[in-house]
Design a protein around this motif. Structure first.
Motif, PDB file in Angstrom:
ATOM      1  N   THR A   1       0.866  -1.342  -0.027  1.00  0.00           N
ATOM      2  CA  THR A   1       0.048   0.031  -0.203  1.00  0.00           C
ATOM      3  C   THR A   1       0.823   1.313   0.113  1.00  0.00           C
ATOM      4  O   THR A   1       0.602   2.286  -0.623  1.00  0.00           O
ATOM      5  N   GLN A   2       1.827   1.355   0.810  1.00  0.00           N
ATOM      6  CA  GLN A   2       2.774   2.397   0.665  1.00  0.00           C
ATOM      7  C   GLN A   2       3.469   2.518  -0.647  1.00  0.00           C
ATOM      8  O   GLN A   2       3.600   3.566  -1.006  1.00  0.00           O
ATOM      9  N   ALA A   3       3.739   1.436  -1.082  1.00  0.00           N
ATOM     10  CA  ALA A   3       4.648   1.483  -2.583  1.00  0.00           C
ATOM     11  C   ALA A   3       3.606   1.914  -3.450  1.00  0.00           C
ATOM     12  O   ALA A   3       4.092   2.916  -4.451  1.00  0.00           O
ATOM     13  N   ILE A   4       2.456   1.696  -3.555  1.00  0.00           N
ATOM     14  CA  ILE A   4       1.279   2.078  -4.590  1.00  0.00           C
ATOM     15  C   ILE A   4       0.945   3.923  -4.295  1.00  0.00           C
ATOM     16  O   ILE A   4       0.805   4.384  -5.268  1.00  0.00           O
ATOM     17  N   LYS A   5       1.154   4.189  -3.030  1.00  0.00           N
ATOM     18  CA  LYS A   5       0.866   5.502  -2.770  1.00  0.00           C
ATOM     19  C   LYS A   5       2.072   6.306  -3.604  1.00  0.00           C
ATOM     20  O   LYS A   5       1.788   7.383  -4.134  1.00  0.00           O
ATOM     21  N   LEU A   6       3.299   5.575  -3.707  1.00  0.00           N
ATOM     22  CA  LEU A   6       4.224   6.474  -4.655  1.00  0.00           C
ATOM     23  C   LEU A   6       4.049   6.216  -5.966  1.00  0.00           C
ATOM     24  O   LEU A   6       4.593   6.971  -6.831  1.00  0.00           O
ATOM     25  N   ASP A   7       3.582   5.050  -6.299  1.00  0.00           N
ATOM     26  CA  ASP A   7       3.339   4.813  -7.846  1.00  0.00           C
ATOM     27  C   ASP A   7       2.024   4.007  -8.107  1.00  0.00           C
ATOM     28  O   ASP A   7       1.774   2.664  -7.937  1.00  0.00           O
ATOM     29  N   GLU A   8       1.043   4.666  -8.384  1.00  0.00           N
ATOM     30  CA  GLU A   8      -0.325   4.292  -8.574  1.00  0.00           C
ATOM     31  C   GLU A   8      -0.336   3.511  -9.796  1.00  0.00           C
ATOM     32  O   GLU A   8      -1.479   3.050 -10.280  1.00  0.00           O
ATOM     33  N   THR A   9       0.717   3.393 -10.683  1.00  0.00           N
ATOM     34  CA  THR A   9       0.665   2.787 -11.953  1.00  0.00           C
ATOM     35  C   THR A   9       1.419   1.597 -12.213  1.00  0.00           C
ATOM     36  O   THR A   9       1.286   0.942 -13.260  1.00  0.00           O
ATOM     37  N   ASN A  10       2.000   0.988 -11.138  1.00  0.00           N
ATOM     38  CA  ASN A  10       2.638  -0.073 -10.971  1.00  0.00           C
ATOM     39  C   ASN A  10       1.578  -1.262 -11.025  1.00  0.00           C
ATOM     40  O   ASN A  10       1.306  -1.545  -9.691  1.00  0.00           O
ATOM     41  N   TYR A  11       1.318  -1.992 -11.712  1.00  0.00           N
ATOM     42  CA  TYR A  11       0.513  -3.133 -11.756  1.00  0.00           C
ATOM     43  C   TYR A  11       0.808  -4.140 -10.970  1.00  0.00           C
ATOM     44  O   TYR A  11       0.000  -5.160 -10.555  1.00  0.00           O
ATOM     45  N   LEU A  12       2.140  -4.372 -10.913  1.00  0.00           N
ATOM     46  CA  LEU A  12       2.804  -5.529 -10.043  1.00  0.00           C
ATOM     47  C   LEU A  12       2.425  -5.243  -8.675  1.00  0.00           C
ATOM     48  O   LEU A  12       2.282  -6.534  -7.957  1.00  0.00           O
ATOM     49  N   LEU A  13       2.433  -4.093  -8.175  1.00  0.00           N
ATOM     50  CA  LEU A  13       2.234  -3.886  -6.687  1.00  0.00           C
ATOM     51  C   LEU A  13       0.664  -4.279  -6.428  1.00  0.00           C
ATOM     52  O   LEU A  13       0.225  -4.799  -5.309  1.00  0.00           O
ATOM     53  N   TYR A  14      -0.426  -3.888  -7.289  1.00  0.00           N
ATOM     54  CA  TYR A  14      -1.592  -4.197  -6.959  1.00  0.00           C
ATOM     55  C   TYR A  14      -1.830  -5.781  -7.156  1.00  0.00           C
ATOM     56  O   TYR A  14      -2.621  -6.425  -6.432  1.00  0.00           O
ATOM     57  N   SER A  15      -1.112  -6.668  -8.144  1.00  0.00           N
ATOM     58  CA  SER A  15      -1.312  -7.896  -8.336  1.00  0.00           C
ATOM     59  C   SER A  15      -0.854  -8.550  -7.047  1.00  0.00           C
ATOM     60  O   SER A  15      -1.431  -9.486  -6.622  1.00  0.00           O
ATOM     61  N   ASN A  16       0.277  -8.096  -6.611  1.00  0.00           N
ATOM     62  CA  ASN A  16       0.981  -8.676  -5.369  1.00  0.00           C
ATOM     63  C   ASN A  16      -0.227  -8.478  -4.028  1.00  0.00           C
ATOM     64  O   ASN A  16      -0.128  -9.291  -3.099  1.00  0.00           O
ATOM     65  N   ARG A  17      -0.654  -7.253  -3.981  1.00  0.00           N
ATOM     66  CA  ARG A  17      -1.357  -6.896  -2.977  1.00  0.00           C
ATOM     67  C   ARG A  17      -2.872  -7.914  -3.065  1.00  0.00           C
ATOM     68  O   ARG A  17      -3.400  -8.056  -2.113  1.00  0.00           O
ATOM     69  N   SER A  18      -3.339  -8.057  -4.070  1.00  0.00           N
ATOM     70  CA  SER A  18      -4.344  -8.779  -4.480  1.00  0.00           C
ATOM     71  C   SER A  18      -4.257 -10.016  -3.771  1.00  0.00           C
ATOM     72  O   SER A  18      -5.185 -10.797  -3.152  1.00  0.00           O
ATOM     73  N   TYR A  19      -3.097 -10.589  -4.073  1.00  0.00           N
ATOM     74  CA  TYR A  19      -2.552 -11.970  -3.562  1.00  0.00           C
ATOM     75  C   TYR A  19      -2.644 -12.125  -2.242  1.00  0.00           C
ATOM     76  O   TYR A  19      -3.004 -12.815  -1.358  1.00  0.00           O
TER      77      TYR A  19
END
Length: 238
Positions: free
Chosen positions: A31-49
């Protein structure tokens, strides 16, 4: 340290937490990483998992859809979506998502295995749906025959003197048993809370195809509502 480096460091920390089964910590790092880069699809994928590992179905599904919106040409988002739908026991939806993932990433052994497993569960559920009402009818027949025998052998004043009535009682009980069993099965399926609520857009972003792909029906889940889950995790609650 650049933003990209910080994002990568947070992602690696999240991955390390997942390996150690520290799922809540992993969610917070992602979540912290997504706040810095909201376009990084790998972060959402990992957080979904990670959300899925905690059985927070609404947010796992939401992040999977985010992956698809960011990278509609990548199999990962559809695979994540299929995982969430499989966990929610929506076999038809999961099968559709896995098949799209396979189309984008042909012959992937993991996706093929998931499709096989989903088909097995889908067929078992259909078979179960067919068998349950007839099981209820069978129980009804047994109950009806028992009532007739009890009246014939135990009652001092018989209520069932007519042979046609004796035959009718088990038939009526069978019908009632069939109807009750079918109704119970129906309400069991309706008893799921709305875990996959949200806009089910087309798998490839074409609104004309989205209507054919799936219907936007309310669904349910017993663990967390989307609002509860968002409050629990989006605000970083441990």
């Amino acid at each position: 340290m650049s933003v990209a480096q910080e994002v990568n460091e947070l992602k690696e920390k999240g991955n390390a937490c997942l390996k150690e089964n520290k799922v809540t910590e992993a969610v917070l790092f992602y979540t912290q990483a997504i706040k810095l880069d909201e376009t990084n699809y790998l972060l959402y994928s990992n957080r979904s998992y990670a959300f899925l590992k905690q059985d927070v179905i609404p947010l796992a599904f939401e992040d999977a859809l985010k992956v698809i919106s960011l990278r509609p040409d990548c199999a990962k988002g559809y695979f994540r979506k299929g995982e969430v739908e499989f966990a929610a026991k929506y076999w038809d939806d999961a099968l559709l998502s896995y098949r799209v993932a396979l189309r984008l990433q042909p012959n992937d052994p993991m996706i093929l295995k998931c499709i096989e497993k989903t088909l097995l569960n889908l067929n078992q559920e259909k078979k179960f749906d067919e068998q349950i009402p007839w099981l209820g009818a069978g129980i009804g027949i047994i109950l009806g025959v028992s009532l007739v025998l009890a009246d014939y052998t135990l009652a001092s004043k018989k209520a069932l003197n007519n042979p046609l009535t004796m035959l009718l009682v088990p038939c009526v009980c069978a019908f009632i048993g069939y109807f009750i069993a079918k109704s119970i099965r129906y309400f069991q399926k309706q008893d799921k809370v709305d875990l996959l609520s949200g806009d089910k857009s087309s798998l490839f972003g074409d609104n004309s195809e989205s209507t054919e792909a799936s219907e936007d029906e309310p669904r349910k889940h017993a663990k967390y509502s989307k609002a509860q889950a968002r409050q629990r995790y989006r605000k970083g609650k441990t």
